[in-house]
Design an enzyme around this catalytic site. Sequence first.
Site: not given
Length: 289
Positions: A55, A160
């Site tokens: 990632r 979030d």
Amino acid sequence: MGGILTVNSIQMLNSINEAREFDFTSEDFSFIQDVMLRETGISISDCKTSMVYARLVRRLRKTGISSFRSYLSFVNCNLDERISFINALTTNKTQFFREKHHFEYLSNKIIPEWQQKKKRRIRIWSVGCSTGEEPYSIASTLAYHGLLSRAYDCKILATDLNTHVLDVAKHGYYSVDAINLIPRSYLNQWFIFCCGDEQEILKVNFLLQKHITFKLLNIIETWPHKGYFDVIFCRNVMIYFEKNIQQLLISRFWQRLGKDGILFIGHAESIGDMGSRFENLGQTMFRKD
């Protein structure tokens, strides 16, 4: 706590590095674990080295930085890149009507109770809303029962800590593959088929969107909202936190729930020591005592 790797983990890192584009040392990984724990409360397991590398290597290429050591120094001093770093490492797997028994309980039990009591003001919080499928599933359930009409004051807060997924959620465009997960009675009324650049896409009806407020929020920090919620969805979020943080969050959710408020959690999660403060409704559903 991050920062202490086993001998096997170190050996695995060394062997994998031979085939990697960038060196990725045990010290780099420990630093990443510590930053994520400190900044987000998320505990990254020692077995996640390959995932972390995969990632973050995209961020190295994007920024043009040639080593993990230099990149992590950049993260340490640059707020914008720290946000991108956190975005890259936060997991955001979700789908419409995931764990459908929660939505069935909302539809068949909670909403009829509200209607029987003539409850008009309704507040729901979707914690870790990701790309928006959860809050839109909630909103379409409410709409089906008429709770998004002018007769009700109904609002959904969706939060979030990942800025990228919040942007997706706010726009409300999804792959048409999602139609297999949405009940037909909801799909026809609250979702619109549109033509995208290369394929057909699904668009959320504006009626649902206008009842949802999407906000950036790290839930281990101060919560800016002051009111009480009738329902809190916090599902498959706490599994990334250490046990003490999980218990703190459950306690804070209890405090923020109104009378008879309902907490939904993920199938792999537990309310632990807070069990005495809730009535267990079964299937990871809890009513505030």
